[in-house]
Design an enzyme around this catalytic site. Sequence first.
Site, PDB file in Angstrom:
ATOM      1  N   SER A 165       1.311  -1.168  -0.169  1.00  0.00           N
ATOM      2  CA  SER A 165       0.284  -0.480  -0.020  1.00  0.00           C
ATOM      3  C   SER A 165       1.035   1.328  -0.125  1.00  0.00           C
ATOM      4  O   SER A 165       1.520   1.518  -0.766  1.00  0.00           O
ATOM      5  CB  SER A 165      -0.715   0.164   0.892  1.00  0.00           C
ATOM      6  OG  SER A 165      -2.026   0.898   0.943  1.00  0.00           O
ATOM      7  N   HIS A 191      -2.588  -1.008  -3.730  1.00  0.00           N
ATOM      8  CA  HIS A 191      -3.529  -0.214  -3.131  1.00  0.00           C
ATOM      9  C   HIS A 191      -3.282   1.396  -4.178  1.00  0.00           C
ATOM     10  O   HIS A 191      -1.909   1.723  -3.875  1.00  0.00           O
ATOM     11  CB  HIS A 191      -3.812   0.012  -2.187  1.00  0.00           C
ATOM     12  CG  HIS A 191      -4.381  -1.195  -0.833  1.00  0.00           C
ATOM     13  ND1 HIS A 191      -3.833  -1.022  -0.093  1.00  0.00           N
ATOM     14  CD2 HIS A 191      -4.970  -2.343  -1.120  1.00  0.00           C
ATOM     15  CE1 HIS A 191      -3.841  -2.007   1.093  1.00  0.00           C
ATOM     16  NE2 HIS A 191      -4.707  -2.735  -0.114  1.00  0.00           N
ATOM     17  N   ASP A 287      -5.053  -4.826   6.394  1.00  0.00           N
ATOM     18  CA  ASP A 287      -5.470  -5.507   5.008  1.00  0.00           C
ATOM     19  C   ASP A 287      -3.805  -6.998   4.679  1.00  0.00           C
ATOM     20  O   ASP A 287      -3.192  -6.527   4.512  1.00  0.00           O
ATOM     21  CB  ASP A 287      -5.265  -4.689   3.505  1.00  0.00           C
ATOM     22  CG  ASP A 287      -5.275  -5.943   2.487  1.00  0.00           C
ATOM     23  OD1 ASP A 287      -5.680  -7.024   2.698  1.00  0.00           O
ATOM     24  OD2 ASP A 287      -5.841  -5.600   1.399  1.00  0.00           O
TER      25      ASP A 287
END
Length: 352
Positions: A165, A191, A287
């Site tokens: 991310s 992401h 996540d």
Amino acid sequence: MTAAVRVLVAERPPPHGGSLREALERRGLEVVATAQGARDLLAATARRRPAVVVARADLPGSDGPAWVRRLREAGSVTRVLVVGSPDDVRRGVRRTALAAGADDWLTAVPGADHELVRRVLALAPPPPAAPTAAAALALPSPLPPLRPARAVTGPPVRLLVVAGSTGGPEALLDLLPALAPLSVPVAVVQHLPEHHVGRLVARLQRACPFPVVEAAHDAALLPGVVHLAPAGRHLEVTGSRGRYRSRLGLRAPEHHARPAADVLFRTAASAAGSGVLAVVLTGMGHDGVRGAAAVVASGGRVLAQGEACSVVWGMPGAVVAAGLATEVVPLRSMPLAVRTRMPLPARARASG
């Protein structure tokens, strides 16, 4: 008292500004920093790591909300709420801000404090759930770090899955080109806002000596090819015994993310079992923890990027804290740690 949410506020100083911070603090939200211009906002976001950025559309030092685009290009997935006037909406500023990667827009009207707080709380990621006693007992204890000076024994790797991310694009550019020659399929969740996936694919294509593509629905995951999840779609793995396919899904976001690392890791573990090697790169949030647990439960292995070299040690740190990391690896050593677990390409085996 409102649940603790770390917020960074960007607006003009009084007497022309200051109302956003006051409204949030009156409702009990924690304003961890304020910025008075676009440059200050970008620097403070990287330094203070807020859960949500709340910024005025007319922030000084930027051509409209162009700072949102720069924030996203840096790999940040911090939630962004832009506050503007009805005139901003008419002039198309709202449309520009959302296209640049803002998560939400609020048209400011008198007495809108309650709506401001509601929007911030809706954007803020939920706190990590405390593990139950049964789950804590089920988690494996952390393994000591390995020294990847030689090939690591274990089940043969048939599929490499990678997730990141905040800071992930640069980490991918350090990791992936150094994995050549590739002998297995690689599936990646990063992401990113929709408009930046193609740019990352193009950068990786220029850097890597093997193909890098945006994953397609119901397509073969080919050995020696990197498949990057498109924005807004979960990337799932189907198949078995070394023959895998990608499936793109629209199920609900997980951890406010779609694509989500948990979905990729979980489905990869189901398809490839002990043949999965998962790599968790720098990123904000949690996540990947549940997906990493599925990888470990299936007999696969998980490598987590080290804290000192991570822009945000959220995703890898959560995996390490859960005891799911086979090894915690500095980014500079990650290519070697991955290669020592990968089978040699057929040509290399034949020549050896």
